[in-house]
Design a protein around this motif. Structure first.
Motif, PDB file in Angstrom:
ATOM      1  N   ASN A 198       0.762  -1.128  -0.181  1.00 37.67           N
ATOM      2  CA  ASN A 198      -0.027   0.005   0.018  1.00 37.67           C
ATOM      3  C   ASN A 198       0.843   1.094   0.220  1.00 37.67           C
ATOM      4  O   ASN A 198       0.393   2.080  -0.783  1.00 37.67           O
ATOM      5  CB  ASN A 198      -0.819   0.076   1.091  1.00 37.67           C
ATOM      6  N   HIS A 199       1.995   1.264   0.650  1.00 38.44           N
ATOM      7  CA  HIS A 199       2.796   2.338   0.828  1.00 38.44           C
ATOM      8  C   HIS A 199       3.493   2.683  -0.483  1.00 38.44           C
ATOM      9  O   HIS A 199       3.515   3.723  -1.286  1.00 38.44           O
ATOM     10  CB  HIS A 199       3.789   2.064   1.848  1.00 38.44           C
ATOM     11  N   LEU A 200       3.847   1.594  -1.196  1.00 38.08           N
ATOM     12  CA  LEU A 200       4.610   1.488  -2.376  1.00 38.08           C
ATOM     13  C   LEU A 200       3.524   2.020  -3.704  1.00 38.08           C
ATOM     14  O   LEU A 200       4.125   2.913  -4.315  1.00 38.08           O
ATOM     15  CB  LEU A 200       5.067   0.299  -2.728  1.00 38.08           C
ATOM     16  N   ILE A 201       2.351   1.498  -3.477  1.00 37.48           N
ATOM     17  CA  ILE A 201       1.445   2.211  -4.502  1.00 37.48           C
ATOM     18  C   ILE A 201       1.523   3.809  -4.271  1.00 37.48           C
ATOM     19  O   ILE A 201       1.137   4.412  -5.242  1.00 37.48           O
ATOM     20  CB  ILE A 201      -0.308   1.592  -4.186  1.00 37.48           C
ATOM     21  N   VAL A 202       1.228   4.412  -3.013  1.00 42.31           N
ATOM     22  CA  VAL A 202       1.081   5.674  -2.853  1.00 42.31           C
ATOM     23  C   VAL A 202       2.281   6.412  -3.338  1.00 42.31           C
ATOM     24  O   VAL A 202       2.021   7.413  -4.086  1.00 42.31           O
ATOM     25  CB  VAL A 202       0.855   6.186  -1.342  1.00 42.31           C
ATOM     26  N   PHE A 203       3.447   5.826  -3.131  1.00 45.63           N
ATOM     27  CA  PHE A 203       4.557   6.569  -3.636  1.00 45.63           C
ATOM     28  C   PHE A 203       4.679   6.406  -5.378  1.00 45.63           C
ATOM     29  O   PHE A 203       5.277   7.435  -5.946  1.00 45.63           O
ATOM     30  CB  PHE A 203       5.987   6.037  -3.010  1.00 45.63           C
ATOM     31  N   ALA A 231       2.152   6.363  -7.099  1.00 45.41           N
ATOM     32  CA  ALA A 231       1.152   7.218  -7.778  1.00 45.41           C
ATOM     33  C   ALA A 231       1.683   8.648  -7.614  1.00 45.41           C
ATOM     34  O   ALA A 231       1.320   9.515  -8.415  1.00 45.41           O
ATOM     35  CB  ALA A 231      -0.189   7.304  -6.803  1.00 45.41           C
ATOM     36  N   LEU A 232       2.374   9.113  -6.413  1.00 44.55           N
ATOM     37  CA  LEU A 232       2.915  10.239  -6.307  1.00 44.55           C
ATOM     38  C   LEU A 232       3.840  10.715  -7.357  1.00 44.55           C
ATOM     39  O   LEU A 232       3.696  11.761  -8.118  1.00 44.55           O
ATOM     40  CB  LEU A 232       3.589  10.556  -4.947  1.00 44.55           C
ATOM     41  N   PHE A 278      12.475  17.490 -16.014  1.00 43.68           N
ATOM     42  CA  PHE A 278      13.172  16.378 -15.683  1.00 43.68           C
ATOM     43  C   PHE A 278      13.969  16.534 -14.497  1.00 43.68           C
ATOM     44  O   PHE A 278      14.195  15.548 -13.910  1.00 43.68           O
ATOM     45  CB  PHE A 278      14.104  16.161 -17.145  1.00 43.68           C
ATOM     46  N   PHE A 279      14.284  17.773 -14.232  1.00 43.31           N
ATOM     47  CA  PHE A 279      15.205  18.157 -13.142  1.00 43.31           C
ATOM     48  C   PHE A 279      14.277  17.666 -11.820  1.00 43.31           C
ATOM     49  O   PHE A 279      14.842  17.102 -11.096  1.00 43.31           O
ATOM     50  CB  PHE A 279      15.742  19.480 -13.109  1.00 43.31           C
ATOM     51  N   ASP A 280      13.122  17.957 -12.198  1.00 41.79           N
ATOM     52  CA  ASP A 280      12.132  17.729 -10.606  1.00 41.79           C
ATOM     53  C   ASP A 280      11.798  16.382 -10.938  1.00 41.79           C
ATOM     54  O   ASP A 280      11.883  15.809  -9.569  1.00 41.79           O
ATOM     55  CB  ASP A 280      10.846  18.315 -11.088  1.00 41.79           C
ATOM     56  N   LEU A 328      13.164  11.369  -7.719  1.00 43.97           N
ATOM     57  CA  LEU A 328      13.481   9.988  -7.712  1.00 43.97           C
ATOM     58  C   LEU A 328      13.505   9.181  -6.345  1.00 43.97           C
ATOM     59  O   LEU A 328      13.123   8.132  -6.307  1.00 43.97           O
ATOM     60  CB  LEU A 328      14.480   9.825  -8.891  1.00 43.97           C
ATOM     61  N   PRO A 329      14.138   9.681  -5.455  1.00 44.13           N
ATOM     62  CA  PRO A 329      14.139   9.093  -4.040  1.00 44.13           C
ATOM     63  C   PRO A 329      12.908   8.756  -3.577  1.00 44.13           C
ATOM     64  O   PRO A 329      12.841   7.553  -2.580  1.00 44.13           O
ATOM     65  CB  PRO A 329      15.029   9.867  -3.186  1.00 44.13           C
ATOM     66  N   LEU A 330      11.927   9.603  -3.856  1.00 46.06           N
ATOM     67  CA  LEU A 330      10.461   9.146  -3.509  1.00 46.06           C
ATOM     68  C   LEU A 330      10.057   7.682  -3.765  1.00 46.06           C
ATOM     69  O   LEU A 330       9.121   6.890  -3.322  1.00 46.06           O
ATOM     70  CB  LEU A 330       9.344  10.105  -3.972  1.00 46.06           C
TER      71      LEU A 330
END
Length: 168
Positions: A67-72, A74-75, A93-95, A100-102
């Motif tokens: 569930n946590h993985l799905i949230v990240f 989606a974000l 692309f910079f953003d 990417l760590p998210l």
């Protein structure tokens, strides 16, 4: 039958080595958070590689924290959709690179081996110690150079000052 026992024993030894390497990567990753983003970025990808290797080699391939993985996911997907609506792709692309760590950090914990509570305390302690060391270095430079001007910030290039301000 003896060959199966030897293979199982070898697999258990290799698995424990990968778990030790994973833990070492987590400790290194947490200790480098206040420092330069280049070293921390390299360690994020190394830790992800170790977690993926563990997931591939493990007998029961269970993805934890779905569930946590799905949230990240989606974000990060929303940021990617923003790329499609943007006409100036360079900042987008910079953003995406900054976000990417998210996506990667939840993957590290979802695919890697479970970490015991005692080991998590050690990972958190390594972060606290590294933050304390960086604070003492900044205080020392501020004391000897003065707390004015840009020299204080330019002299400690290996410290990420905005993140350090959040941690303190």
């Amino acid at each position: 039958k003896i060959n199966k026992v030897k293979i199982f024993a070898f697999h258990m030894i290799a698995s424990s080595r990968v778990e030790k390497l994973y833990f070492l990567c987590l400790v290194s990753l947490s200790a480098t958070i206040p420092f330069t983003i280049k070293l921390n970025g390299i360690l994020i990808f190394v830790t992800l590689g170790v977690a993926i290797f563990f997931f591939i080699k493990s007998e029961n391939r269970i993805i934890r924290y779905k569930n946590h993985l799905i949230v990240f996911l989606a974000l990060y997907g929303m940021h990617f959709i923003g790329l499609l609506n943007s006409q100036n792709t360079k900042p987008v692309f910079f953003d995406l690179e900054q976000k990417l760590p998210l996506l990667i950090v939840p993957l590290i914990f979802a695919l890697g081996p479970p970490v015991e509570r005692k080991k998590i305390v050690f990972v958190l302690t390594s972060f606290i110690v590294s933050t304390f060391v960086v604070c003492m270095l900044s205080f020392r430079n501020g004391f000897f150079m003065g707390f004015e001007g840009e020299d204080l910030y330019n002299n400690l290039l290996f410290i990420r000052h905005p993140y350090l301000g959040m941690y303190c």
